[in-house]
Design an enzyme around this catalytic site. Structure first.
Site, PDB file in Angstrom:
ATOM      1  N   CYS A  43       0.820  -1.227   0.000  1.00 52.25           N
ATOM      2  CA  CYS A  43       0.000   0.000   0.000  1.00 52.25           C
ATOM      3  C   CYS A  43       0.851   1.272   0.000  1.00 52.25           C
ATOM      4  O   CYS A  43       0.341   2.350  -0.293  1.00 52.25           O
ATOM      5  CB  CYS A  43      -0.956   0.013   1.193  1.00 52.25           C
TER       6      CYS A  43
ATOM      7  N   HIS B 238      -3.348   7.380   3.076  1.00 51.19           N
ATOM      8  CA  HIS B 238      -3.717   6.070   2.557  1.00 51.19           C
ATOM      9  C   HIS B 238      -5.152   5.765   2.995  1.00 51.19           C
ATOM     10  O   HIS B 238      -5.512   5.976   4.148  1.00 51.19           O
ATOM     11  CB  HIS B 238      -2.755   5.017   3.097  1.00 51.19           C
TER      12      HIS B 238
ATOM     13  N   ASN C 164      -9.909   0.075   0.091  1.00 44.97           N
ATOM     14  CA  ASN C 164      -8.448   0.148   0.105  1.00 44.97           C
ATOM     15  C   ASN C 164      -7.929  -0.356  -1.243  1.00 44.97           C
ATOM     16  O   ASN C 164      -7.976  -1.555  -1.527  1.00 44.97           O
ATOM     17  CB  ASN C 164      -7.916  -0.716   1.259  1.00 44.97           C
TER      18      ASN C 164
HETATM   19  O1  UT7 Z   1      -3.518  -1.097   3.909  1.00 44.97           O
HETATM   20  C1  UT7 Z   1      -2.909  -1.465   5.108  1.00 44.97           C
HETATM   21  C2  UT7 Z   1      -3.372  -2.745   5.589  1.00 44.97           C
HETATM   22  N1  UT7 Z   1      -4.616  -2.892   6.243  1.00 44.97           N
HETATM   23  C3  UT7 Z   1      -5.162  -2.082   7.177  1.00 44.97           C
HETATM   24  O2  UT7 Z   1      -4.776  -0.988   7.412  1.00 44.97           O
HETATM   25  C4  UT7 Z   1      -6.317  -2.643   7.960  1.00 44.97           C
HETATM   26  C5  UT7 Z   1      -6.163  -2.399   9.442  1.00 44.97           C
HETATM   27  N2  UT7 Z   1      -7.199  -2.992  10.248  1.00 44.97           N
HETATM   28  C6  UT7 Z   1      -8.505  -2.618  10.189  1.00 44.97           C
HETATM   29  O3  UT7 Z   1      -8.873  -1.774   9.390  1.00 44.97           O
HETATM   30  C7  UT7 Z   1      -9.469  -3.231  11.177  1.00 44.97           C
HETATM   31  O4  UT7 Z   1      -8.743  -3.924  12.167  1.00 44.97           O
HETATM   32  C8  UT7 Z   1     -10.500  -4.172  10.515  1.00 44.97           C
HETATM   33  C9  UT7 Z   1     -11.472  -3.384   9.702  1.00 44.97           C
HETATM   34  C10 UT7 Z   1      -9.790  -5.196   9.628  1.00 44.97           C
HETATM   35  C11 UT7 Z   1     -11.271  -4.940  11.596  1.00 44.97           C
HETATM   36  O5  UT7 Z   1     -11.900  -4.027  12.483  1.00 44.97           O
HETATM   37  P1  UT7 Z   1     -11.802  -4.229  14.059  1.00 44.97           P
HETATM   38  O6  UT7 Z   1     -12.592  -3.189  14.678  1.00 44.97           O
HETATM   39  O7  UT7 Z   1     -10.344  -4.302  14.407  1.00 44.97           O
HETATM   40  O8  UT7 Z   1     -12.555  -5.592  14.255  1.00 44.97           O
HETATM   41  P2  UT7 Z   1     -11.987  -6.974  14.848  1.00 44.97           P
HETATM   42  O9  UT7 Z   1     -11.021  -7.602  13.917  1.00 44.97           O
HETATM   43  O10 UT7 Z   1     -11.577  -6.787  16.262  1.00 44.97           O
HETATM   44  O11 UT7 Z   1     -13.323  -7.816  14.859  1.00 44.97           O
HETATM   45  C12 UT7 Z   1     -14.416  -7.480  15.719  1.00 44.97           C
HETATM   46  C13 UT7 Z   1     -15.552  -8.443  15.449  1.00 44.97           C
HETATM   47  C14 UT7 Z   1     -15.110  -9.910  15.454  1.00 44.97           C
HETATM   48  O12 UT7 Z   1     -16.153 -10.663  16.008  1.00 44.97           O
HETATM   49  P3  UT7 Z   1     -16.078 -11.162  17.544  1.00 44.97           P
HETATM   50  O13 UT7 Z   1     -14.823 -11.989  17.618  1.00 44.97           O
HETATM   51  O14 UT7 Z   1     -15.997  -9.914  18.359  1.00 44.97           O
HETATM   52  O15 UT7 Z   1     -17.330 -11.945  17.701  1.00 44.97           O
HETATM   53  C15 UT7 Z   1     -14.976 -10.236  13.996  1.00 44.97           C
HETATM   54  O16 UT7 Z   1     -15.181 -11.605  13.728  1.00 44.97           O
HETATM   55  O17 UT7 Z   1     -16.072  -8.194  14.150  1.00 44.97           O
HETATM   56  C16 UT7 Z   1     -16.100  -9.404  13.407  1.00 44.97           C
HETATM   57  N3  UT7 Z   1     -15.906  -9.093  11.998  1.00 44.97           N
HETATM   58  C17 UT7 Z   1     -16.928  -8.809  11.188  1.00 44.97           C
HETATM   59  N4  UT7 Z   1     -18.260  -8.737  11.399  1.00 44.97           N
HETATM   60  C18 UT7 Z   1     -19.049  -8.410  10.369  1.00 44.97           C
HETATM   61  C19 UT7 Z   1     -14.747  -9.017  11.299  1.00 44.97           C
HETATM   62  N5  UT7 Z   1     -15.007  -8.703  10.035  1.00 44.97           N
HETATM   63  C20 UT7 Z   1     -16.361  -8.566   9.934  1.00 44.97           C
HETATM   64  C21 UT7 Z   1     -17.228  -8.240   8.881  1.00 44.97           C
HETATM   65  N6  UT7 Z   1     -18.537  -8.163   9.145  1.00 44.97           N
HETATM   66  N7  UT7 Z   1     -16.781  -7.967   7.640  1.00 44.97           N
END
Ligand code: UT7
Length: 330
Positions: free
Chosen positions: A113, A257, A287
């Site tokens: 990225c 970004h 992204n």
């Molecule tokens: O380009 C550079 C590389 N990438 C990034 O910069 C991405 C950086 N990370 C992020 O943007 C965020 O961490 C994410 C968007 C990927 C995830 O958001 P989060 O607030 O950190 O969520 P999480 O991973 O802690 O997940 C929270 C909950 C989980 O469920 P439980 O375990 O609490 O029951 C996940 O399973 O949300 C769930 N979850 C979803 N639910 C509905 C994860 N993805 C989804 C989804 N829809 N698409």
């Protein structure tokens, strides 16, 4: 003093749009979750017969037209991409043949990225060293090809696209500085399996992978990546301002970004930059990896928000980990 000046910007998005609602039909997710946690509403995806070089070509042609220069006058083409059409030749060489710039230097840089910022940094050095006068810098990715569409934690985040700028050597300030960093110890938090050991393209996904065997897919520990990104981006903005002896009040536009609106908001809060001064396209593009910063730049140039003479701060973060920035007098 010689500066690389941006004399044209361009971008290219594939026609096909995938909304959150459509994604949620086949996946355990919802428009609400995606919008609240990422800011993304839709993303563009390539057609089956489209590849990274097709998008790079569209962006390059638009940037060359905006600059009013012919491809044959380019001295250098640098493409930032993590999704090249082939292992080789490079996307830059394929692009060169398409646009008719034969003979000039052409190569890719791979910083995921941060690819466009790295490409811009390399181009800046070529111009300052008087090795090139006119340069095409492209960020292009088709990250949709690296997704496991059954993994809701990654597949909702990415889109495809390309952005480009044409730089020209000038005595008038343009790109004032670029700052590039990497920390290779972050590999296990964000990576794609696949390589060419033993002369075979090898993809060894984890045993629980739901994706078809041999399918390359993005593996990410989102929370850890998020934390690292906010810290790294805060530091790189401070480093850039301090290297140029200015504070954030001198920045007309921050062009970050576009990975997640919450990363953008956390960075701007930390730095005391108002969201009114931030170009945000993550809602429409998702992204787009190396394309994200030049796509946002081109969007705001074309809609008239960015005006000649304004001070722009570009920053990005990506797999590697890599991160970087550029301070630009537009
Ligand atoms: O380009 C550079 C590389 N990438 C990034 O910069 C991405 C950086 N990370 C992020 O943007 C965020 O961490 C994410 C968007 C990927 C995830 O958001 P989060 O607030 O950190 O969520 P999480 O991973 O802690 O997940 C929270 C909950 C989980 O469920 P439980 O375990 O609490 O029951 C996940 O399973 O949300 C769930 N979850 C979803 N639910 C509905 C994860 N993805 C989804 C989804 N829809 N698409």
């Amino acid at each position: 003093m010689i500066y690389p000046r941006i004399i044209g910007t361009g971008s290219c998005l594939p026609e096909r749009i995938l909304t959150n609602e459509v994604l949620a039909r086949d996946l355990d997710t919802s428009d609400d979750w995606i919008r609240e946690r990422t800011g993304i509403r839709r993303r563009h995806l390539v057609a089956d017969d489209q590849t990274t070089v097709d998008l790079a070509e569209g962006a390059a042609r638009n940037a060359l037209a905006a600059a009013g220069v012919e491809a044959s006058t380019l001295d250098l083409i640098v493409v930032g991409t993590a999704t090249p059409d082939r292992i080789y030749p490079s996307t830059a060489c394929r692009l060169q043949a398409r646009i008719g710039a034969m003979g000039c230097t052409a190569f890719d840089v791979q910083a995921v990225c941060t690819g466009f910022i790295y490409a811009l940094g390399v181009a800046e050095k070529f111009v300052r060293a008087k090795s090139a006068k006119r340069v095409l810098v492209v960020g292009a990715d088709t990250h949709s090809r690296l997704l496991d569409w059954s993994d809701r934690s990654t597949c909702v985040l990415f889109g495809d696209g390309a952005g480009a700028v044409v730089l020209e050597a000038s005595s008038t300030p343009g790109v004032l500085s670029t700052h590039l960093h990497a920390d290779g110890s972050g590999e296990s938090l964000l990576y794609v399996e696949g390589g060419t050991p033993h002369g075979k393209v090898a993809i060894e996904g984890p045993p629980d992978a739901k994706a078809p065997a041999g399918k390359a897919r993005t593996m990410m520990k989102g929370k850890e990546v998020f934390r690292f990104a906010v810290r790294a981006l805060g530091r790189i903005v401070e480093e850039t301002l301090s290297a140029n002896g200015i504070d954030q009040s001198r920045i007309d536009w921050l062009i970050p970004h576009q990975a997640n609106i919450r990363i953008i908001e956390a960075t701007t809060r930390q730095l005391g930059i108002s969201m009114d001064k931030v170009i945000v396209t993550v809602g429409e593009h998702g992204n787009t990896s190396a394309a994200s910063v030049p796509l946002a730049l081109d969007t705001a140039v074309r809609d008239g928000r960015i005006e000649p003479g304004q001070m722009l701060l570009l920053e990005a973060f990506g797999g590697g980990f890599t991160w970087g920035s550029a301070l630009v007098r537009y």
